[in-house]
Design an enzyme around this catalytic site. Sequence first.
Site, PDB file in Angstrom:
ATOM      1  N   ASN A  92      -8.923   2.102  13.906  1.00 27.90           N
ATOM      2  CA  ASN A  92      -9.818   1.306  13.056  1.00 27.90           C
ATOM      3  C   ASN A  92     -11.178   1.985  12.903  1.00 27.90           C
ATOM      4  O   ASN A  92     -11.747   2.055  11.807  1.00 27.90           O
ATOM      5  CB  ASN A  92     -10.033  -0.083  13.669  1.00 27.90           C
ATOM      6  CG  ASN A  92      -8.846  -1.008  13.500  1.00 27.90           C
ATOM      7  OD1 ASN A  92      -7.905  -0.708  12.772  1.00 27.90           O
ATOM      8  ND2 ASN A  92      -8.879  -2.141  14.178  1.00 27.90           N
TER       9      ASN A  92
ATOM     10  N   HIS B 116      -3.628  -5.949  -6.309  1.00 29.95           N
ATOM     11  CA  HIS B 116      -3.386  -6.322  -4.916  1.00 29.95           C
ATOM     12  C   HIS B 116      -2.492  -7.550  -4.819  1.00 29.95           C
ATOM     13  O   HIS B 116      -2.076  -7.939  -3.732  1.00 29.95           O
ATOM     14  CB  HIS B 116      -4.744  -6.578  -4.237  1.00 29.95           C
ATOM     15  CG  HIS B 116      -4.687  -6.734  -2.762  1.00 29.95           C
ATOM     16  ND1 HIS B 116      -5.041  -7.911  -2.121  1.00 29.95           N
ATOM     17  CD2 HIS B 116      -4.317  -5.878  -1.780  1.00 29.95           C
ATOM     18  CE1 HIS B 116      -4.902  -7.766  -0.820  1.00 29.95           C
ATOM     19  NE2 HIS B 116      -4.465  -6.543  -0.581  1.00 29.95           N
TER      20      HIS B 116
ATOM     21  N   ARG C 205     -10.510 -13.576  10.217  1.00 32.79           N
ATOM     22  CA  ARG C 205     -10.131 -12.591  11.225  1.00 32.79           C
ATOM     23  C   ARG C 205     -11.191 -11.513  11.404  1.00 32.79           C
ATOM     24  O   ARG C 205     -11.532 -11.135  12.508  1.00 32.79           O
ATOM     25  CB  ARG C 205      -8.816 -11.922  10.847  1.00 32.79           C
ATOM     26  CG  ARG C 205      -8.281 -10.979  11.937  1.00 32.79           C
ATOM     27  CD  ARG C 205      -7.214 -10.043  11.413  1.00 32.79           C
ATOM     28  NE  ARG C 205      -7.787  -8.956  10.632  1.00 32.79           N
ATOM     29  CZ  ARG C 205      -7.297  -8.518   9.482  1.00 32.79           C
ATOM     30  NH1 ARG C 205      -6.240  -9.095   8.954  1.00 32.79           N
ATOM     31  NH2 ARG C 205      -7.863  -7.513   8.840  1.00 32.79           N
TER      32      ARG C 205
END
Length: 713
Positions: free
Chosen positions: A63, A454, A583
């Site tokens: 990440n 998307h 999140r």
Amino acid sequence: MMDNSTESVEDAVSLPDFDNPSFYVNRELSWMAFNQRVLEEALSRDEHPLLERIKFISIFSSNLDEFFMIRVAGLEDQYEAGVQDRSIDGMTPAEQLEKIREGVTAQFIQRDACFYGDICPELARHGIEFVDYRSFSESNKEVLQQYFRHEIFPVLTPLAFDTGHPFPFVSNLSLNLAIELEDLEHQSMKFARVKVPSILPRILRLDLIDGLDFGDDRIRLLWLDDFISHHLEQLFPLMRIVQAYPFRVIRDADIEIEEDEAGDLLETIEQGIRSRRYGKVVRLDVTPDMPESIRLLLIKHLEVSSRNVYEIPGALGLSSLMELMRIDKPELKDEPFAPSNPIEEKAGGDIFSAIRQSDHLFYHPYDSFQPVVDLINQAARDPQVLSIKQTLYRVGSNSPIVQALMHAVEEGKQVAVLVELKARFDEENNIVWARALENVGAHVVYGLVGLKTHAKLTMIVRREHDKLKRYLHLGTGNYNPATAKIYTDYSFLTANEILSEDVSELFNALTGYSRHTAYRKLIVSPLNTRKRIIAMIEREIEWHKKEGNGRIVMKMNALVDRKTIKALYLASAAGVQVDLIVRGICCLVPGIEGVSHNIRVISVIGRFLEHSRAYYFRNGGMDELFLGSADIMPRNLDHRVEVLFPVLDSELINVVKSELELILSDNVKAWQMNADGTYSKVVDQRPAVNSQSVFLQQASMKKSISKFKVNGL
């Protein structure tokens, strides 16, 4: 297709200045706080099996690499251009970069202390250990010398640097050895670089190498760069190896595409992928023992600022720790589980029959993704199916979905596929699939100029009783069976005529020149997602004024859009209870008296990556619920084709409501955002509730989500 609405959600009542920077969290620092929560999963000794903790270290590290490649690279561009514009929370690019460096340095210290001080000793207690090459017996060293000669040496390329050899190019994410050499013949010092081949495993398992004898059955591990550094004399004969120092480079990997000027989008993106290799260096990782002279040489020739050099005392590039998940130690991993398959259990696998009977909502990974794959496979084989249309964003490298679409073409179906070539870091994979589909005769398009597609959509047209009937799959996640096992997402199967009409019109807009904008049920970006979300927030305020029980629950990956945040602040100030399950990035600050005191924000980080998006409004008791692909970020609202779709069946609405309530009740894996923008674990006196574990238990009991008991909302 732009949303040019000028919402004035602040006009209704006298309120604080919602542009006050203290009412917002910096986007980049909020992302770093999210990655810190990922790291905390590795730090928690009692919450995950040992190899799963290592997996979280790998995810944290991967990440962070991507964060530097995209976000930090963008800030560096602004800084170098002298940009002084301030972020939503009032920080300049320079101030943000300083905060990022401070935070990343602290996180590296935490990560390495966890791995070397806690996890490695635990691994050793379970018969797995990283070993020092120097401790090996001479007989084992001889075996490894031969192994190096035959298995490693042929793929290494030593590159000298002197007046006759230019400084070698160092590719993005590459691990390298900077080598000090002494030329014994000319009695001079030399410098060379060896790239550690990414095509080989980063971690050698010595127990799998024939001929080694350590006298036991322990799993011994050796870093590949360490192994290479002990055999450099084979690469540099007649030279004395003074020392080898590992270093790792992170480059700017964002691809900027001028689509208006691109003659062929696919070729343009291929060129962008190639140019990505040469992006500027935004991070240089070195070890503390690297001499200043070599460090300065790297800084000079890599053209990297000294502020972007990070000292890491252990192994570099810990994202490679994911390789350890291949170790066959089930007791050190999460228990496997078998998801339920409601279609198979209820309708004998006939998906079209099941959809005709009722809408179906699946919650992955607790419900199997297989019905979605089966839907495309059944459509490909079914002689009554005339056409299949689908959007593909991230599908994986070995996609049964794409294979089914190709089979459908071979069976004579009309297949139209929008393959989004601009899906970041999946561009190459998507180009491969686009060409494969084109080669079998599918109609392949790449989307709308200036927009990423998307949305997750499939439409199947089938002839039934001399009429055409449309079947839909609408989702919150990608058509990727692999990620569907580890991401939480919704899949919705329906034959609803109004939704089918909307989806049909949207596909026409995506593949042709249709300018249709009047969708009856769908919310579509960049047309009207922000406008519709804000309108529903304002409607909830009006209901609350009448009835006093306004309620909004939103679940998403990121909340960044300032206009929507202002609308949520207005709702809170009016007394509406707002629960946000976010999140990752959240720029909204809860708990500010008079502004956001009625807003609660939680983030759940656990075994599965929370990926689903859900938007619930009580609406005066006439519940309204949308699921879909869009997060509340300017990019999703203004620069992507996104779809939010309504759940119309009251029973299915209750299913999602109960799931949202369960997540909101989580006091094991949930983190609550505080009024100062920090996060802390939810602590209360209730019995422990791990929402993901509860969903797993329900799946193991073969319960369909349609039987979940509604609790709350």
